[in-house]
Design a protein around this motif. Structure first.
Motif, PDB file in Angstrom:
ATOM      1  N   LEU A  77       0.836  -1.203   0.000  1.00 36.67           N
ATOM      2  CA  LEU A  77       0.000   0.000   0.000  1.00 36.67           C
ATOM      3  C   LEU A  77       0.871   1.253   0.000  1.00 36.67           C
ATOM      4  CD1 LEU A  77      -2.813  -1.017   2.503  1.00 36.67           C
ATOM      5  CD2 LEU A  77      -2.927  -0.901   0.015  1.00 36.67           C
ATOM      6  N   GLY A  78       0.423   2.236  -0.770  1.00 36.66           N
ATOM      7  CA  GLY A  78       1.174   3.482  -0.890  1.00 36.66           C
ATOM      8  C   GLY A  78       2.244   3.436  -1.956  1.00 36.66           C
ATOM      9  N   ASN A  79       2.446   2.281  -2.561  1.00 36.35           N
ATOM     10  CA  ASN A  79       3.495   2.140  -3.562  1.00 36.35           C
ATOM     11  C   ASN A  79       2.973   2.377  -4.974  1.00 36.35           C
ATOM     12  OD1 ASN A  79       6.324   1.639  -3.573  1.00 36.35           O
ATOM     13  ND2 ASN A  79       6.004  -0.125  -2.230  1.00 36.35           N
ATOM     14  N   ILE A  80       3.896   2.704  -5.865  1.00 40.77           N
ATOM     15  CA  ILE A  80       3.593   2.859  -7.284  1.00 40.77           C
ATOM     16  C   ILE A  80       4.505   1.900  -8.040  1.00 40.77           C
ATOM     17  CG2 ILE A  80       3.491   4.438  -9.245  1.00 40.77           C
ATOM     18  CD1 ILE A  80       3.299   6.743  -7.201  1.00 40.77           C
ATOM     19  N   TYR A  81       3.908   0.997  -8.812  1.00 40.04           N
ATOM     20  CA  TYR A  81       4.665  -0.037  -9.527  1.00 40.04           C
ATOM     21  C   TYR A  81       4.508   0.145 -11.032  1.00 40.04           C
ATOM     22  CZ  TYR A  81       4.870  -2.489  -5.032  1.00 40.04           C
ATOM     23  OH  TYR A  81       5.095  -2.826  -3.718  1.00 40.04           O
ATOM     24  N   ASP A  82       5.433  -0.488 -11.764  1.00 39.22           N
ATOM     25  CA  ASP A  82       5.233  -0.571 -13.210  1.00 39.22           C
ATOM     26  C   ASP A  82       4.482  -1.858 -13.514  1.00 39.22           C
ATOM     27  OD1 ASP A  82       7.054  -2.643 -13.098  1.00 39.22           O
ATOM     28  OD2 ASP A  82       8.434  -1.802 -14.572  1.00 39.22           O
ATOM     29  N   GLY A  83       4.370  -2.217 -14.793  1.00 37.39           N
ATOM     30  CA  GLY A  83       3.522  -3.337 -15.185  1.00 37.39           C
ATOM     31  C   GLY A  83       3.989  -4.694 -14.750  1.00 37.39           C
ATOM     32  N   VAL A  84       5.254  -4.833 -14.304  1.00 38.51           N
ATOM     33  CA  VAL A  84       5.748  -6.124 -13.814  1.00 38.51           C
ATOM     34  C   VAL A  84       6.199  -6.011 -12.358  1.00 38.51           C
ATOM     35  CG1 VAL A  84       6.304  -7.146 -16.036  1.00 38.51           C
ATOM     36  CG2 VAL A  84       7.975  -5.664 -14.940  1.00 38.51           C
ATOM     37  N   GLN A  85       5.604  -5.079 -11.626  1.00 41.76           N
ATOM     38  CA  GLN A  85       5.774  -4.874 -10.182  1.00 41.76           C
ATOM     39  C   GLN A  85       7.178  -4.412  -9.795  1.00 41.76           C
ATOM     40  OE1 GLN A  85       5.375  -7.960  -7.243  1.00 41.76           O
ATOM     41  NE2 GLN A  85       4.174  -6.693  -5.867  1.00 41.76           N
ATOM     42  N   ARG A  86       7.778  -3.559 -10.624  1.00 42.96           N
ATOM     43  CA  ARG A  86       8.994  -2.891 -10.164  1.00 42.96           C
ATOM     44  C   ARG A  86       8.590  -1.580  -9.502  1.00 42.96           C
ATOM     45  NH1 ARG A  86      12.638  -3.555 -15.575  1.00 42.96           N
ATOM     46  NH2 ARG A  86      10.737  -2.643 -16.413  1.00 42.96           N
ATOM     47  N   PRO A  87       9.043  -1.303  -8.276  1.00 40.11           N
ATOM     48  CA  PRO A  87       8.657  -0.056  -7.603  1.00 40.11           C
ATOM     49  C   PRO A  87       9.293   1.145  -8.288  1.00 40.11           C
ATOM     50  CG  PRO A  87      10.294  -1.244  -6.306  1.00 40.11           C
ATOM     51  CD  PRO A  87       9.944  -2.132  -7.465  1.00 40.11           C
ATOM     52  N   LEU A  88       8.468   2.097  -8.716  1.00 40.52           N
ATOM     53  CA  LEU A  88       8.978   3.203  -9.526  1.00 40.52           C
ATOM     54  C   LEU A  88       9.849   4.165  -8.733  1.00 40.52           C
ATOM     55  CD1 LEU A  88       6.013   4.030 -11.932  1.00 40.52           C
ATOM     56  CD2 LEU A  88       8.003   2.573 -12.296  1.00 40.52           C
ATOM     57  N   ALA A  89       9.596   4.330  -7.436  1.00 41.78           N
ATOM     58  CA  ALA A  89      10.438   5.223  -6.634  1.00 41.78           C
ATOM     59  C   ALA A  89      11.862   4.668  -6.569  1.00 41.78           C
ATOM     60  CB  ALA A  89       9.853   5.384  -5.234  1.00 41.78           C
ATOM     61  N   ALA A  90      11.992   3.375  -6.291  1.00 41.06           N
ATOM     62  CA  ALA A  90      13.320   2.756  -6.244  1.00 41.06           C
ATOM     63  C   ALA A  90      13.947   2.707  -7.628  1.00 41.06           C
ATOM     64  CB  ALA A  90      13.217   1.345  -5.661  1.00 41.06           C
ATOM     65  N   THR A  91      13.105   2.541  -8.659  1.00 40.60           N
ATOM     66  CA  THR A  91      13.616   2.528 -10.031  1.00 40.60           C
ATOM     67  C   THR A  91      14.213   3.885 -10.390  1.00 40.60           C
ATOM     68  OG1 THR A  91      11.965   0.888 -10.683  1.00 40.60           O
ATOM     69  CG2 THR A  91      12.960   2.173 -12.444  1.00 40.60           C
ATOM     70  N   TYR A  92      13.535   4.962  -9.975  1.00 45.63           N
ATOM     71  CA  TYR A  92      14.050   6.308 -10.250  1.00 45.63           C
ATOM     72  C   TYR A  92      15.401   6.524  -9.566  1.00 45.63           C
ATOM     73  CZ  TYR A  92      14.383  11.406 -10.309  1.00 45.63           C
ATOM     74  OH  TYR A  92      14.825  12.694 -10.487  1.00 45.63           O
ATOM     75  N   GLU A  93      15.542   6.049  -8.347  1.00 48.00           N
ATOM     76  CA  GLU A  93      16.816   6.188  -7.640  1.00 48.00           C
ATOM     77  C   GLU A  93      17.919   5.403  -8.329  1.00 48.00           C
ATOM     78  OE1 GLU A  93      16.225   4.993  -3.626  1.00 48.00           O
ATOM     79  OE2 GLU A  93      14.797   6.614  -3.167  1.00 48.00           O
ATOM     80  N   ALA A  94      17.550   4.260  -8.925  1.00 47.65           N
ATOM     81  CA  ALA A  94      18.560   3.394  -9.537  1.00 47.65           C
ATOM     82  C   ALA A  94      18.917   3.806 -10.949  1.00 47.65           C
ATOM     83  CB  ALA A  94      18.059   1.947  -9.533  1.00 47.65           C
ATOM     84  N   SER A  95      17.932   4.326 -11.730  1.00 41.79           N
ATOM     85  CA  SER A  95      18.223   4.575 -13.141  1.00 41.79           C
ATOM     86  C   SER A  95      17.712   5.911 -13.664  1.00 41.79           C
ATOM     87  CB  SER A  95      17.642   3.440 -13.989  1.00 41.79           C
ATOM     88  OG  SER A  95      16.231   3.448 -13.938  1.00 41.79           O
ATOM     89  N   GLY A  96      17.166   6.765 -12.807  1.00 37.88           N
ATOM     90  CA  GLY A  96      16.718   8.077 -13.270  1.00 37.88           C
ATOM     91  C   GLY A  96      15.365   8.022 -13.934  1.00 37.88           C
ATOM     92  N   ASP A  97      15.123   8.961 -14.869  1.00 38.67           N
ATOM     93  CA  ASP A  97      13.803   9.110 -15.489  1.00 38.67           C
ATOM     94  C   ASP A  97      13.415   7.924 -16.363  1.00 38.67           C
ATOM     95  OD1 ASP A  97      13.439  11.540 -14.309  1.00 38.67           O
ATOM     96  OD2 ASP A  97      14.200  12.704 -15.997  1.00 38.67           O
ATOM     97  N   GLN A  98      14.386   7.246 -16.966  1.00 34.05           N
ATOM     98  CA  GLN A  98      14.095   6.117 -17.837  1.00 34.05           C
ATOM     99  C   GLN A  98      14.438   4.816 -17.123  1.00 34.05           C
ATOM    100  OE1 GLN A  98      12.648   6.482 -20.875  1.00 34.05           O
ATOM    101  NE2 GLN A  98      12.602   8.689 -20.508  1.00 34.05           N
ATOM    102  N   ILE A  99      13.567   3.812 -17.241  1.00 35.12           N
ATOM    103  CA  ILE A  99      13.820   2.521 -16.613  1.00 35.12           C
ATOM    104  C   ILE A  99      14.901   1.802 -17.421  1.00 35.12           C
ATOM    105  CG2 ILE A  99      12.830   0.308 -15.943  1.00 35.12           C
ATOM    106  CD1 ILE A  99      10.130   1.667 -15.739  1.00 35.12           C
ATOM    107  N   ALA A 100      16.024   1.534 -16.778  1.00 33.77           N
ATOM    108  CA  ALA A 100      17.122   0.843 -17.455  1.00 33.77           C
ATOM    109  C   ALA A 100      16.689  -0.574 -17.807  1.00 33.77           C
ATOM    110  CB  ALA A 100      18.348   0.826 -16.562  1.00 33.77           C
ATOM    111  N   ARG A 101      17.003  -0.989 -19.007  1.00 35.28           N
ATOM    112  CA  ARG A 101      16.632  -2.341 -19.421  1.00 35.28           C
ATOM    113  C   ARG A 101      17.407  -3.380 -18.610  1.00 35.28           C
ATOM    114  NH1 ARG A 101      17.127  -3.473 -25.455  1.00 35.28           N
ATOM    115  NH2 ARG A 101      18.992  -2.189 -25.326  1.00 35.28           N
ATOM    116  N   GLY A 102      16.697  -4.441 -18.235  1.00 37.75           N
ATOM    117  CA  GLY A 102      17.322  -5.487 -17.436  1.00 37.75           C
ATOM    118  C   GLY A 102      17.360  -5.180 -15.949  1.00 37.75           C
ATOM    119  N   LEU A 103      16.831  -4.011 -15.555  1.00 37.69           N
ATOM    120  CA  LEU A 103      16.852  -3.636 -14.140  1.00 37.69           C
ATOM    121  C   LEU A 103      15.919  -4.559 -13.349  1.00 37.69           C
ATOM    122  CD1 LEU A 103      17.838  -1.509 -12.051  1.00 37.69           C
ATOM    123  CD2 LEU A 103      15.734  -0.234 -12.549  1.00 37.69           C
ATOM    124  N   SER A 104      16.439  -5.124 -12.280  1.00 37.86           N
ATOM    125  CA  SER A 104      15.667  -6.024 -11.438  1.00 37.86           C
ATOM    126  C   SER A 104      15.678  -5.483 -10.012  1.00 37.86           C
ATOM    127  CB  SER A 104      16.262  -7.441 -11.472  1.00 37.86           C
ATOM    128  OG  SER A 104      15.530  -8.309 -10.644  1.00 37.86           O
TER     129      SER A 104
END
Length: 592
Positions: A77-104
């Protein structure tokens, strides 16, 4: 370990002997993940969740041993995910505005610790079945997370952790399964998204999902555990209707899935939802909300998967005994993803290029709605509401027509009403609800036993007005009788005084069931008393000039939902106005 044979858009053919249909596979130097959707001998066809640009034949392919699954546990709850359940807040910290391919990334925070309390009476030696409650965690200030034995778990409880702080990876229980193997249970478990979670039995849903929107609740109700569709062309207000449902509905958990919609619309949702206040608790709405964001420029296969991710999350909270509403915006984009993948696979297209299995896939998705008795003996519901975006507003196109046959509540949006600034632009002619009979029981017990009769009377008046409007367009208003002109006025009062509702008006954004019925009842009483006066010779022009008509149109914004008693005082004004006219025309004492 296998190798890539061929790449065709999001589809890769790989050499992987023994891999299973539905199993996830990691391919290429980038480690892109996909799932097997077809097999032929030692070769498998994999649909990849990300762009396959720069992936070449000859690169490695590795089976992962499990299908596409989501992590289910505290922290959703309170989270925002992409279509395969990657958390977008953590994704932004890891790869910036664009989701890096292969990011797990792990969907649930591995570092955060949760306060776990074992279920009272739960002790080593207990025989446990899937779905039973092991303990509880305060996930947010408003939602208690019930930690469940996975549905496929069963056996004797060997050990259960005491009160304390635990991370989601910590073992909180050990279970000896019938085979003798010991299974470790954690605060979370994984579940394949394309497999519906089991339950004990279906309930008969009887409580309506109250959205606070008059045309939805009063005229075309939806039950908790029901399935509904919101079709409409571009600009008809689908997104605002769904946001209103997400904000105001009396569900305990809200899941909003943005499936292939334009990025600017999703950005608006992602920016506004975290700032909204929950009208029921006074706290942030995100404390009981999850967002799955998959924009139109994201990989097509992830778009197709996002709907299943959302409905699996809904089923998980349903199994905890909560009423959950999932809004999917939109199933048309999801169907387009199916069409694109089917085309890559060379499958035979049927209506408008969609695959032959479109109807069955839609039905399988909506069938996961329902109110159920869970494996733990609790009662919960998952309500599914899918937006449909028919090209050009054509409701005969395949996605809309198949959806119409599956759902039991159909909120058809009209571009003509939207252009006339009538919102919500729900067309009362094309919309329907198969739940009205069941909802009538709730309305009779909780609001007013006359609800079904008043609703039918209003719909009949609106239908009559539509017929009369066609006559006016052909021969002009002079061809109408006084009674017909008054019927047109009555329908206009219903449209403007009841059906129209502004999402941006503080007093009128939400309307309680009591206020909804009171507004409808007052308007119908006004119309009925006017009809009586026409019968004793009062000119219709005099009735149409009454100031009480204009005031009836404004009642919805003059009184809040907690001012129903004050609102009911308008009934005296109606009776006084019409009794005065009756007296003037020499027939006092009619009606009370």
């Amino acid at each position: 370990m296998g190798r890539i044979i061929e790449v065709n858009g999001p589809i890769a053919t790989v050499h992987l002997p023994g891999v299973l249909n539905g199993e996830q596979v990691r391919i290429g130097k980038l480690g892109l993940v996909g799932e097997v959707i077809a097999r032929s001998g030692e070769e498998a066809v994999v649909q990849v969740y990300e762009s396959t640009e720069s992936v070449r034949p000859g690169e490695s392919a590795e089976p992962l041993g499990h299908p596409l699954a989501v992590e289910l546990g505290p922290g959703l709850l309170g989270n925002i995910y992409d279509g395969v359940q990657r958390p977008l807040a953590a994704t932004y910290e890891a790869s910036g505005d664009q989701i890096a391919r292969g990011l797990s990334l792990a969907p649930l925070d591995r570092a955060r610790r949760w306060s776990f309390t074992p279920e009272p009476g739960m002790a080593p030696g207990a025989r446990l079945d899937g779905g039973e409650i092991l303990g509880r965690v305060p996930e947010t200030k408003t939602i208690e997370h019930r930690v469940l034995v996975p549905p496929d778990g069963r056996g004797e409880l060997i050990e259960l952790a005491p009160n304390g702080e635990y991370a989601v990876e910590d073992v909180i229980a050990r279970l000896r399964e019938p085979s003798g193997a010991v299974r470790e249970l954690r605060l979370y478990h994984r579940w394949p998204v394309r497999t519906a979670r089991p339950y004990r039995r279906r309930d008969h849903a009887t409580s309506p999902l109250i959205t606070g929107q008059r045309i939805l609740d009063t005229f075309f109700p939806l039950l908790k555990g029901g399935k509904a569709a919101v079709p409409g062309p571009f600009g008809a207000g689908k997104t605002v209707v769904q946001q209103q449902i997400a904000r105001w509905s009396n569900a305990e958990i809200v899941i909003y899935v943005g499936c292939g919609e334009r990025g600017n619309e999703l950005v608006e949702i992602l920016e506004t939802f975290p700032e909204l206040t929950d009208p029921y608790t006074g706290r942030l709405l995100m404390e009981r909300t999850m967002l799955v964001a998959n924009t139109s420029n994201m990989p097509v296969v992830a778009r197709e998967a996002s709907i299943y991710v959302g409905v699996t999350l809904a089923e998980y909270y349903r199994d905890q005994g909560y009423d959950v509403v999932m809004v999917a915006d939109s199933t048309s984009r999801w169907a387009e993803a199916l069409r694109e993948v089917a085309g890559r696979l060379g499958q035979m297209p049927v209506e408008e290029g969609y695959p032959a299995y479109l109807a069955s896939r839609l039905a399988a998705f909506y069938e996961r709605a329902g109110r159920v008795e869970t494996l733990a003996g609790l009662h919960g519901s998952a309500t599914l509401i899918g937006a449909v975006s028919p090209p050009g507003g054509d409701f005969s196109e395949p996605v809309t027509s198949h959806t119409k046959e599956i759902v039991q509540t159909f909120w058809a949006l009209s571009k003509e009403l939207a252009d006339a600034r009538h919102y919500p632009a729900v067309d009362w002619t094309d919309s329907f609800s198969g739940y009205a009979g069941q909802a009538a029981t709730w309305w009779a017990e909780n609001v007013d036993p006359r609800w079904a009769a008043r609703r039918a009377e209003a719909l009949a008046l609106l239908a009559q007005a539509d017929e009369l409007a066609r006559i006016v367009n052909l021969v002009g208003p002079e061809a109408l009788s006084s009674a017909q002109r008054w019927a047109l006025e009555g329908a206009a009062l219903i449209r403007e005084g009841v059906l129209q509702q502004s999402a941006f008006e503080e007093v009128d954004s939400f309307c309680s069931p009591q206020k909804q019925f009171m507004l409808l009842d007052l308007v119908l009483e006004l119309h009925g008393r006017g009809g009586e006066l026409l019968g004793i010779g009062v000119p219709v022009q005099e009735l149409l000039a009454l100031p009480v008509l204009a005031r009836a149109r404004r009642l919805k914004t003059l009184y809040a939902s907690n001012q129903v008693d004050e609102l009911s005082g308008f009934r005296g004004e109606i009776r006084e106005t019409f009794e005065r006219l009756r007296t003037e025309y020499g027939k006092p004492g009619g009606g009370t």
